[in-house]
Design a protein around this motif. Structure first.
Motif, PDB file in Angstrom:
ATOM      1  N   SER A 276     -53.812 -58.349  -3.976  1.00 46.55           N
ATOM      2  CA  SER A 276     -52.611 -58.523  -3.150  1.00 46.55           C
ATOM      3  C   SER A 276     -52.951 -58.327  -1.689  1.00 46.55           C
ATOM      4  O   SER A 276     -53.971 -57.723  -1.374  1.00 46.55           O
ATOM      5  CB  SER A 276     -51.562 -57.449  -3.464  1.00 46.55           C
ATOM      6  OG  SER A 276     -50.958 -57.671  -4.693  1.00 46.55           O
ATOM      7  N   ARG A 277     -52.049 -58.804  -0.829  1.00 47.40           N
ATOM      8  CA  ARG A 277     -52.133 -58.329   0.549  1.00 47.40           C
ATOM      9  C   ARG A 277     -51.830 -56.830   0.527  1.00 47.40           C
ATOM     10  O   ARG A 277     -51.165 -56.340  -0.388  1.00 47.40           O
ATOM     11  CB  ARG A 277     -51.099 -59.040   1.429  1.00 47.40           C
ATOM     12  CG  ARG A 277     -51.417 -60.478   1.721  1.00 47.40           C
ATOM     13  CD  ARG A 277     -50.370 -61.134   2.596  1.00 47.40           C
ATOM     14  NE  ARG A 277     -49.059 -61.123   1.990  1.00 47.40           N
ATOM     15  CZ  ARG A 277     -48.045 -60.331   2.329  1.00 47.40           C
ATOM     16  NH1 ARG A 277     -48.195 -59.454   3.299  1.00 47.40           N
ATOM     17  NH2 ARG A 277     -46.882 -60.389   1.722  1.00 47.40           N
ATOM     18  N   TRP A 278     -52.311 -56.108   1.558  1.00 44.24           N
ATOM     19  CA  TRP A 278     -52.016 -54.671   1.645  1.00 44.24           C
ATOM     20  C   TRP A 278     -50.617 -54.519   2.231  1.00 44.24           C
ATOM     21  O   TRP A 278     -50.441 -54.194   3.404  1.00 44.24           O
ATOM     22  CB  TRP A 278     -53.063 -53.950   2.499  1.00 44.24           C
ATOM     23  CG  TRP A 278     -54.466 -54.159   2.018  1.00 44.24           C
ATOM     24  CD1 TRP A 278     -55.383 -55.023   2.525  1.00 44.24           C
ATOM     25  CD2 TRP A 278     -55.100 -53.504   0.907  1.00 44.24           C
ATOM     26  NE1 TRP A 278     -56.546 -54.946   1.791  1.00 44.24           N
ATOM     27  CE2 TRP A 278     -56.401 -54.024   0.803  1.00 44.24           C
ATOM     28  CE3 TRP A 278     -54.694 -52.524  -0.019  1.00 44.24           C
ATOM     29  CZ2 TRP A 278     -57.310 -53.618  -0.172  1.00 44.24           C
ATOM     30  CZ3 TRP A 278     -55.600 -52.113  -0.990  1.00 44.24           C
ATOM     31  CH2 TRP A 278     -56.887 -52.652  -1.056  1.00 44.24           C
ATOM     32  N   ASP A 279     -49.653 -54.794   1.405  1.00 40.11           N
ATOM     33  CA  ASP A 279     -48.248 -54.788   1.813  1.00 40.11           C
ATOM     34  C   ASP A 279     -47.599 -53.682   0.987  1.00 40.11           C
ATOM     35  O   ASP A 279     -47.822 -53.576  -0.220  1.00 40.11           O
ATOM     36  CB  ASP A 279     -47.664 -56.164   1.467  1.00 40.11           C
ATOM     37  CG  ASP A 279     -46.186 -56.302   1.780  1.00 40.11           C
ATOM     38  OD1 ASP A 279     -45.824 -57.322   2.399  1.00 40.11           O
ATOM     39  OD2 ASP A 279     -45.386 -55.434   1.367  1.00 40.11           O
ATOM     40  N   ARG A 280     -46.769 -52.886   1.657  1.00 45.67           N
ATOM     41  CA  ARG A 280     -46.203 -51.719   0.967  1.00 45.67           C
ATOM     42  C   ARG A 280     -45.453 -52.107  -0.305  1.00 45.67           C
ATOM     43  O   ARG A 280     -45.462 -51.384  -1.293  1.00 45.67           O
ATOM     44  CB  ARG A 280     -45.280 -50.987   1.931  1.00 45.67           C
ATOM     45  CG  ARG A 280     -45.313 -49.523   1.741  1.00 45.67           C
ATOM     46  CD  ARG A 280     -44.863 -48.707   2.923  1.00 45.67           C
ATOM     47  NE  ARG A 280     -46.000 -48.140   3.634  1.00 45.67           N
ATOM     48  CZ  ARG A 280     -46.274 -48.387   4.897  1.00 45.67           C
ATOM     49  NH1 ARG A 280     -45.524 -49.207   5.605  1.00 45.67           N
ATOM     50  NH2 ARG A 280     -47.312 -47.834   5.475  1.00 45.67           N
ATOM     51  N   LEU A 281     -44.812 -53.270  -0.269  1.00 44.42           N
ATOM     52  CA  LEU A 281     -43.981 -53.658  -1.413  1.00 44.42           C
ATOM     53  C   LEU A 281     -44.804 -54.148  -2.603  1.00 44.42           C
ATOM     54  O   LEU A 281     -44.274 -54.371  -3.682  1.00 44.42           O
ATOM     55  CB  LEU A 281     -42.958 -54.709  -0.972  1.00 44.42           C
ATOM     56  CG  LEU A 281     -41.978 -54.171   0.079  1.00 44.42           C
ATOM     57  CD1 LEU A 281     -41.098 -55.271   0.625  1.00 44.42           C
ATOM     58  CD2 LEU A 281     -41.111 -53.045  -0.512  1.00 44.42           C
ATOM     59  N   LYS A 282     -46.096 -54.319  -2.423  1.00 47.80           N
ATOM     60  CA  LYS A 282     -46.969 -54.666  -3.564  1.00 47.80           C
ATOM     61  C   LYS A 282     -47.378 -53.384  -4.303  1.00 47.80           C
ATOM     62  O   LYS A 282     -47.993 -53.449  -5.356  1.00 47.80           O
ATOM     63  CB  LYS A 282     -48.219 -55.405  -3.105  1.00 47.80           C
ATOM     64  CG  LYS A 282     -47.975 -56.561  -2.139  1.00 47.80           C
ATOM     65  CD  LYS A 282     -47.451 -57.789  -2.824  1.00 47.80           C
ATOM     66  CE  LYS A 282     -47.291 -58.935  -1.815  1.00 47.80           C
ATOM     67  NZ  LYS A 282     -46.639 -60.104  -2.389  1.00 47.80           N
ATOM     68  N   ASP A 283     -47.098 -52.252  -3.687  1.00 44.27           N
ATOM     69  CA  ASP A 283     -47.322 -50.927  -4.282  1.00 44.27           C
ATOM     70  C   ASP A 283     -48.725 -50.705  -4.835  1.00 44.27           C
ATOM     71  O   ASP A 283     -48.888 -50.235  -5.973  1.00 44.27           O
ATOM     72  CB  ASP A 283     -46.284 -50.660  -5.389  1.00 44.27           C
ATOM     73  CG  ASP A 283     -46.171 -49.162  -5.689  1.00 44.27           C
ATOM     74  OD1 ASP A 283     -46.557 -48.347  -4.819  1.00 44.27           O
ATOM     75  OD2 ASP A 283     -45.718 -48.799  -6.800  1.00 44.27           O
ATOM     76  N   MET A 284     -49.725 -51.003  -4.043  1.00 43.66           N
ATOM     77  CA  MET A 284     -51.113 -50.734  -4.468  1.00 43.66           C
ATOM     78  C   MET A 284     -51.322 -49.235  -4.765  1.00 43.66           C
ATOM     79  O   MET A 284     -51.929 -48.893  -5.777  1.00 43.66           O
ATOM     80  CB  MET A 284     -52.108 -51.198  -3.406  1.00 43.66           C
ATOM     81  CG  MET A 284     -52.129 -52.705  -3.179  1.00 43.66           C
ATOM     82  SD  MET A 284     -53.057 -53.566  -4.468  1.00 43.66           S
ATOM     83  CE  MET A 284     -54.186 -54.531  -3.471  1.00 43.66           C
ATOM     84  N   PRO A 285     -50.792 -48.317  -3.900  1.00 35.38           N
ATOM     85  CA  PRO A 285     -50.985 -46.894  -4.235  1.00 35.38           C
ATOM     86  C   PRO A 285     -50.347 -46.535  -5.579  1.00 35.38           C
ATOM     87  O   PRO A 285     -50.883 -45.718  -6.330  1.00 35.38           O
ATOM     88  CB  PRO A 285     -50.292 -46.153  -3.087  1.00 35.38           C
ATOM     89  CG  PRO A 285     -50.234 -47.130  -1.963  1.00 35.38           C
ATOM     90  CD  PRO A 285     -50.117 -48.486  -2.592  1.00 35.38           C
TER      91      PRO A 285
END
Ligand code: UDP
Length: 470
Positions: A276-285
């Motif tokens: 994903s892009r490092w976008d908060r809404l993709k919730d990588m963390p």
């Protein structure tokens, strides 16, 4: 942007006879309708994200069909992209950086668009069609309309249930969007109620199976690619070639340090992947935490890869660096055993074909692909692994729920914030090979039926006809 040309026959080769004939009929209609017109597309970035991904392929098919399609990318300042990212986040119902969308932001937004508008008005002609993509370009609509053009605005983002923030995002955009001849959404529910239903269109995105991102690769090609690039160890491979969008051959560069944590992934483990892009809404963390929490119950041969673009390479996404930092912090907080099995990876963006080939190899290599987005406009990162017959576990939000039929063509998470449910779904697929195989096979078929370019191009022709002929 340079746009290639791809013959429609290539796409038709994947379709049954009836669909292939329909596609060629639409090409005839498009040529007649658009004979002396140019179809301009304007968006905010040449690389990174779903819009750029789709434009590359769709515009090339348009050219292959004999339509003069062209692509322009906005020139923006960091301040402009900070504001437009805020609008983007608001439309997703999230505060983003928490800043306002008031008169000062509007003035800065319009000022940054002014030179772009000047350039656009120099090149477009009154008979042309102009397709503007996403909030960054909306401010161009009124002047184009005044100049007698046919601006169509397409919004690739949205939220299933509006809230105060979506209302404020739409309030910012409304005066720009209202004069559009047509407005396109990925899902009908994304349209605010003030959009005239006669001008509202619903067109979901599509995937092109022949790009460097999606073409079928042999297992040996996947392995060679990932180890040569330093994403999987060990490496003993000679040079690795890949096919570029224009059909020419590219040579993979030998990268080091793409795995920012955990080192390269051993070649004998199964990979759970989110790209994903490092976008908060993709919730990588959240993916990291959910995976790490479930580790004691997962088989010992399972690792997680969280993969995103090199944060210096995506100009329209100022949030990237911060989100990557949050992921690194979350990784450091894990015990040693978890850290060794979580690989945060950053892919170079300076050669988009190479980047696409790396994403392709990663998606084909993965045992399970996840997309734990909190909000998602459509989610090509779901379509892509589905086409590769991978089992996908993804949130029941936005366009993801249009793609995956739960239990048939993937598994949906009812609550994207529920880490237990997330871990359990992953474990389910990793435990049950037959289930994984069945979900993957049905996923590819689902994409073939609903999310290839023929449907998308036909919808565009219908829309252009309505706009041009009334
Ligand atoms: N992508 C990529 N390289 C990366 C991360 C993402 O090429 O390092 C691509 C991904 O394969 C997909 C697109 O960016 O084609 C993301 O599109 P999506 O619709 O999933 O989400 P968006 O980024 O538009 O919100």
């Amino acid at each position: 942007m340079e746009v290639g040309s791809i013959p429609l026959d290539r796409l038709a080769s994947l379709l049954d006879k009836e669909r292939a004939e329909r596609l060629l009929d639409y090409a005839v209609r498009a040529r007649a309708l658009l004979a002396d017109r140019i179809v301009w597309n304007v968006n905010a970035t040449a690389t990174g994200g779903g819009v750029a991904e789709m434009l590359q392929a769709l515009l090339a098919y348009g050219r292959g069909a004999g339509v003069d399609t062209r692509w322009l990318v906005l020139d923006g300042t960091p301040d402009f992209f900070r504001i437009t990212k805020r609008v983007h986040n608001h439309l997703h119902g999230s505060p983003g950086d928490g800043g306002p969308l008031g008169a000062a932001e509007r003035a800065a937004y319009e000022a940054a668009l002014a030179p772009n508008l000047e350039h656009l008005l120099e090149v477009v002609r009154p008979q042309d069609v102009v397709l503007l993509h996403d909030p960054q370009t909306a401010g161009l609509v009124p002047a184009l309309r005044e100049a007698g053009l046919h601006p169509v605005w397409r919004c690739h983002i949205g939220r299933d249930s509006p809230n105060d923030l979506t209302a404020s995002g739409w309030e910012f955009l409304r005066r720009y969007v209202e004069p559009s001849e047509a407005v396109i959404f990925s899902r009908p529910v994304y349209a605010p109620e003030w959009i005239d239903p006669a001008r509202r269109w619903s067109i979901p995105p599509s995937l092109d199976p022949f790009t460097a991102k999606n073409r079928d690769l042999a297992v040996s090609e996947v392995e060679a690619t990932l180890s040569y690039a330093g994403l999987v160890s060990p490496d003993g491979h000679p040079d690795v070639a890949f096919t570029r969008r224009d059909g020419s051959t590219g040579m993979l560069r030998r990268h080091r340090g793409l795995a920012l944590t955990g080192g390269p992934v051993p070649d004998d483990v199964r990979v759970v992947l989110q790209v994903s892009r490092w976008d908060r809404l993709k919730d990588m963390p959240g993916v990291l935490e959910g995976f790490a929490a479930r580790l004691p119950d997962l088989p010992g041969d399972v690792h997680l890869m969280l993969v995103g673009p090199d944060v210096s390479g995506v100009t329209d996404d100022p949030e990237g660096r911060e989100v990557l930092e949050e992921c690194l912090t979350a990784w450091r907080a894990q015990p040693e055993a978890a850290r060794a099995r979580v690989h945060l990876c950053s892919l170079p963006m300076d050669d988009i074909d190479e980047n696409a080939h790396l994403v392709n190899a990663l998606q084909q290599h993965a045992a399970v692909v996840v997309q734990k987005s909190l909000v998602e406009g459509f989610g090509l990162t779901v379509t892509e692994p589905m086409w590769k017959a991978r089992p996908v576990v993804a949130s029941r939000v936005g366009g993801i729920q249009d793609q995956i039929v739960h239990g048939q063509s993937g598994l949906l998470l009812d609550d994207p914030r529920d880490l237990d449910e997330f871990g359990e779904r992953i474990a389910e697929v990793l435990r049950d090979h037959a289930l994984a195989h069945r979900l993957g096979t049905a996923a590819r078929e689902r994409v073939r039926q609903q999310f290839l370019g023929d449907r998308h191009l036909a919808q565009y022709v219908d829309l252009f006809q309505r706009v041009l002929e009334g």
